[in-house]
Design an enzyme around this catalytic site. Structure first.
Site, PDB file in Angstrom:
ATOM      1  CG  ASP A   1      -2.253   0.689   0.962  1.00  0.00           C
ATOM      2  OD1 ASP A   1      -2.348   1.452  -0.020  1.00  0.00           O
ATOM      3  OD2 ASP A   1      -3.191   0.486   1.753  1.00  0.00           O
TER       4      ASP A   1
ATOM      5  CG  ASP B   1      -9.056   2.439  -0.463  1.00  0.00           C
ATOM      6  OD1 ASP B   1      -8.578   1.302  -0.661  1.00  0.00           O
ATOM      7  OD2 ASP B   1      -8.422   3.345   0.127  1.00  0.00           O
TER       8      ASP B   1
END
Length: 729
Positions: free
Chosen positions: A479, A549
Site C-alpha cells: 500500500d 477503496d
C-alpha cells in the site's frame, strides 16, 4: 523482419500484424512522422509526407528550401529554440545558460528483439522473434548531446513501444529540463480526446471531448500516477465507438509524475507528447552520463475502443506482468480490513479464517494493524516488527493456524511510509522527504520515506525481507496512502534537488525488483488508497492492483469499466464488502455485489462470521461459480457491451481465446415503472458455433447471440444483475 529501411527515400516502415508506422528523413537528417494507421504494403509507403511553404511567421532556416519550417514539420522528437513553437519533446540548458538544441539524425540500427530499460519497467519479449527494434541516433554537434530514439514493434501484439536515451558526449554539463518518452504529430485535429480521471473512491472515470485549438491534456504532480489522472489517453476519430472507428492509444509505463499533452496548432495538426512531467523536474547530465526515459506503449485500432483495449490487455497481461502468477489463476481471498479495522487479535483472525475455509475461500489476508503499536493510523509505519500484544505467538503462530485450516496467508505492508510516532523516525528523522527549514506536511498522519537514498531503500527492503522470511506468506498487499509534499532529499546537492521525485521512483522500482525476485512464490498486489497508483509501471512488478477503496458494487461498475479501457481484468482486485457499504452507505444485494466482484480477481472484505446461514450458502455458491469461470475472467478476451457512463445499465462479456466458452454480465442500476422488454447482444463468439446456456440448458447460435441477443430477465428493485454462462457444443 517487421522494420524496413528504404535508403534512397530515407524511409523507415514499422509494420505490425495490422498497422503501419512510417518515419521520413527530411533533408536526410530530420526524422519526421509520415503515417500511423492501418497496415500499408511496404512498396506503397512513399509519398506519405507533404510539405508546403508557410507564412513568414513560420521561420525557414534554409534559404534553399522555402517549404521547410520546424514550425510545421511533423517531427518525431522535436526540440526547442530553432523555430518550432509547439510543445517540445526535449529541452536542455547548456553550460552557457542557453536552451537551444538541434539534434540531427546520423545513423540507425535495426535488430531483432527488444532491449531492457536500465532501472525501469518495460514491456519484454520471451523470444527475439516476437519483436524488432529500430534505434535512431541523433546528435546536436554543438553541445555533444546524443539522443537515441528506440522503437520496438511487438509484432503479433500489434503495438509499438517507444523510449529515449539522452547521452552527454560533450565536455560540459547539460541540464535536462524536459525529456519526454514520445512525441507524435497527427495530420489533422478531427479527433476526440479520451482519458481517465477521478479522485479517491471514484478512480478512472471515462471522459471524452472534442479537441479544440491550443493545449489540452492531463498530468500528475503528486509524486505518483494518482487517483486523479491515469497515465493514458486516446485519440478517437469522428464517430469511433466501442467496436468501430479508428482509435490511437498512448500509455506510459511509469508510476510517478507524468504529463500527457495534446496540442492543436495553427495549421490544424495535432501533437501528442507524453512522459515524465517537466514541472519541477530537471536532470544534470555530466559528461559521459546518460538519462533513460520511461517507455510509452502506442496502440492503433481500426476496431474502436474495444480493439484497442484487447490489444493492451493481451500485451500487459502476458508481456508486462511477470513471474509465477502471470499465467496462473488467482486465489479467492478474504481480507479482514472492513471486518475488524485495527481491532483484532489472533483468535478473531482465526475465527474469520475458519469461516472462510468452510465457504471455499483459498487465501486469508491480514491487513493493517499487525505491527509496532499500530492501533490507529497515527503511528508505527516503519516499525515492521510484529505487535505481540495482538499476536502473542507472533506471525509464525498465526500463519500456521491459518494454514492448518487449508488456507494460504497474506499480509499488508506500507513500506514507503514513516510515521512521526515511530522508532524509525526517532532514530532517522532525516530519512523522510523534506526540505530544510520547512514544515513536514503530513498526510494520513504520516510522512514519505526518501527512496532516492540507497541506504533507506536497503533498510526498508531488509525489514520487509525479514518478515517474509519469518513465515510461509504467499501474498503481499503493498500500500501507499499519501502523495508527496516538500519533495527534497538530504542526499542530493542543490543542483540535483529537482531529480528527487524521479530518483524516488528508481529507488522504489529497485526495491520492488529485489523483493519480487527473491520471493517468486508470493503474489504481490499493489495499492495506493485503492487505485491511486494503478499504472503499467506497477504491473511490471505486481500483476494485480486493488482497483479502488470504494468497494460498493454500483460504484465499481464505472470504476472497473473505465479501468478496462487499458488494463486486463486479471489486474483488478474486486471484493464483496458489507452493506451498508462503508464508503457510500448503499445497500445492494449479495448477488449484485458478487457479480461485480466476479468481474476481476474475486474476494471478500467483510466479517464472514456475521453472515446468516442463508448468506453463507449463497457465498459458497458464488465461490463455486467463480472457480468455474475465473480462467475466463482472468485470461479471456473482454468486450464491453453497455456503458454505465451513458445509461442506467452496464454489461460486458469475457470469451475464451478459442471462442469455446463465455460469461456474460448484466447490471441495471435503477428500476423503472412499466419498463420495456430489453435485449442484450454479446460479442466475440463464433458466429457458426452453437452455444449451450448453462443457466437454462437452451442452445443458441453464436450469430443469434451477437446479432439478435437475449432478452434481459424481468428484475424487481434497484441494483439488480444477471450472469449467463455459455459453452460451445
Amino acid at each position: 523482419m517487421s522494420i524496413y529501411f528504404h535508403e534512397e527515400q530515407g524511409l523507415f516502415h514499422l509494420q505490425s500484424d495490422r498497422s503501419s508506422y512510417v518515419i521520413q528523413l527530411v533533408r536526410g537528417v530530420y526524422p519526421a512522422h509520415a503515417y500511423w494507421g492501418s497496415k500499408i504494403r511496404d512498396e506503397h509507403v512513399g509519398g506519405l509526407l507533404e510539405r508546403r511553404g508557410r507564412a513568414s511567421f513560420s521561420p525557414t532556416p534554409f534559404r534553399d528550401d522555402a517549404a521547410f519550417s520546424f514550425d510545421s514539420l511533423p517531427q518525431e522528437y522535436p526540440g526547442y529554440g530553432s523555430g518550432d513553437f509547439r510543445q517540445p519533446a526535449y529541452q536542455v540548458q547548456l553550460a552557457n545558460g542557453t536552451t537551444v538544441a538541434e539534434a540531427e539524425y546520423v545513423s540507425h540500427r535495426i535488430y531483432s528483439g527488444k532491449p531492457k530499460l536500465a532501472g525501469l519497467p518495460a514491456v519484454y519479449t520471451e523470444q527475439d522473434d516476437e519483436a524488432d527494434t529500430l534505434e535512431l541516433k541523433l546528435v546536436d554537434p554543438i553541445s555533444g548531446l546524443t539522443i537515441y530514439l528506440s522503437y520496438t514493434v511487438m509484432k503479433s501484439f500489434d503495438a509499438i513501444t517507444r523510449s529515449v536515451t539522452l547521452h552527454n558526449e560533450g565536455t560540459e554539463n547539460i541540464n535536462l529540463l524536459r525529456a519526454m518518452s514520445i512525441s507524435v504529430d497527427m495530420k489533422h485535429s478531427a479527433y476526440e480526446l479520451l482519458h481517465l480521471h477521478g479522485a479517491w473512491a471514484k478512480e478512472r472515470h471515462v471522459h471524452r471531448r472534442k479537441l479544440s485549438p491550443g493545449m489540452q491534456g492531463i498530468e500528475s504532480r503528486r509524486g505518483s500516477s494518482s487517483h486523479n489522472h491515469n497515465p493514458f489517453l486516446a485519440l478517437l476519430s469522428d464517430g469511433a465507438g466501442e467496436e468501430t472507428g479508428e482509435v490511437y492509444g498512448f500509455s506510459l509505463v511509469y508510476s510517478g509524475n507524468f504529463s500527457a499533452q495534446v496540442e492543436v496548432d495553427q495549421y490544424d495538426t495535432t501533437r501528442v507528447v507524453m512522459g515524465i512531467n517537466p514541472f519541477d523536474f530537471s536532470w544534470l547530465l555530466e559528461p559521459g552520463q546518460s538519462f533513460q526515459t520511461p517507455e510509452a506503449v502506442m496502440v492503433y485500432s481500426a476496431e474502436g475502443l474495444g480493439g484497442m483495449s484487447r490489444r493492451y490487455h493481451k500485451l500487459y497481461r502476458t508481456r508486462l506482468s511477470r513471474g509465477h502468477f502471470r499465467d496462473r489463476t488467482r486465489p479467492v481471498l478474504v481480507n479482514n480490513w472492513e471486518a475488524t479495522y485495527f481491532d483484532f487479535n489472533a483468535d478473531k483472525i482465526e475465527d474469520i479464517a475458519k469461516e472462510a475455509q468452510g465457504l471455499g475461500v483459498e487465501l486469508f489476508v491480514l491487513d493493517d494493524g499487525w505491527f509496532g503499536k499500530r492501533n490507529a493510523d497515527n503511528s508505527s509505519l516503519g516499525d515492521w516488527i510484529v505487535d505481540r500484544n495482538k499476536l502473542p505467538g507472533g506471525l509464525e503462530d498465526l500463519v500456521q493456524r491459518v494454514r492448518n485450516l487449508g488456507l494460504e496467508f497474506g499480509l499488508w505492508f506500507e513500506p514507503e511510509m514513516i510515521s512521526p510516532d515511530s522508532d524509525l523516525y526517532r532514530n532517522h528523522p532525516d530519512w523522510c522527504l523534506h526540505v530544510p527549514d520547512r514544515r513536514r506536511t503530513e498526510g494520513r498522519q504520516q510522512l514519505i520515506l526518501d527512496f532516492a537514498r540507497e541506504e533507506v531503500c536497503d533498510a526498508i527492503a531488509g525489514m520487509v525481507r525479514s518478515i517474509l522470511q519469518s513465515a510461509p506468506i504467499t501474498y503481499v498487499k503493498w500500500d501507499m496512502n499519501r502523495n508527496m509534499t516538500e519533495i527534497g532529499s538530504a542526499s542530493l546537492p542543490p543542483e540535483r534537488q529537482r531529480e528527487t521525485a524521479h530518483r524516488y521512483m528508481l529507488g522504489l522500482y529497485r526495491v520492488m525488483e529485489q523483493l519480487t525476485t527473491e520471493f517468486p512464490h508470493i503474489l504481490f498486489e499493489s495499492c495506493s488508497g485503492g487505485g491511486g497508483r494503478y499504472d503499467p509501471g506497477m504491473l511490471y512488478y505486481m500483476p494485480q492492483t486493488w482497483t479502488s477503496d470504494n468497494s460498493d458494487a454500483i460504484s465499481r461498475l464505472k470504476i472497473q469499466y473505465g479501468t478496462s479501457l487499458v488494463y486486463p481484468l486479471s489486474s483488478m482486485g474486486a471484493h464483496v464488502s458489507a452493506v451498508p457499504n462503508h464508503q457510500v452507505h448503499r445497500n445492494t444485494s449479495l448477488r449484485t455485489r458478487g457479480h461485480a466482484a466476479m468481474s476481476g480477481n474475486f474476494g471478500y472484505e467483510l466479517d464472514l462470521t456475521a453472515f446468516t446461514e442463508q448468506e453463507k450458502e449463497e457465498v459458497r455458491q458464488q465461490i463455486e461459480l467463480y472457480k468455474e469461470i475465473r480462467h475466463l475472467v482472468q485470461f479471456g478476451d473482454f468486450y464491453r457491451l453497455r456503458n454505465p457512463f451513458e445509461s442506467n445499465e452496464a454489461a460486458w462479456t469475457v470469451v475464451s481465446e478459442d471462442r469455446s466458452e463465455a460469461v456474460l454480465y448484466y447490471f441495471r442500476v435503477l428500476s423503472e415503472g412499466n419498463e420495456p422488454i430489453r435485449w442484450l447482444r454479446t460479442q466475440g463468439l463464433d458466429p457458426e458455433g452453437d452455444y449451450e446456456c448453462l443457466e437454462d440448458g437452451q442452445v443458441y447460435g453464436g450469430d443469434r447471440l451477437m446479432n439478435s441477443g437475449l432478452t434481459i430477465p424481468s428484475m424487481h428493485g434497484d441494483f439488480q444483475s444477471y450472469l449467463w454462462q455459455f459453452k460451445r457444443i
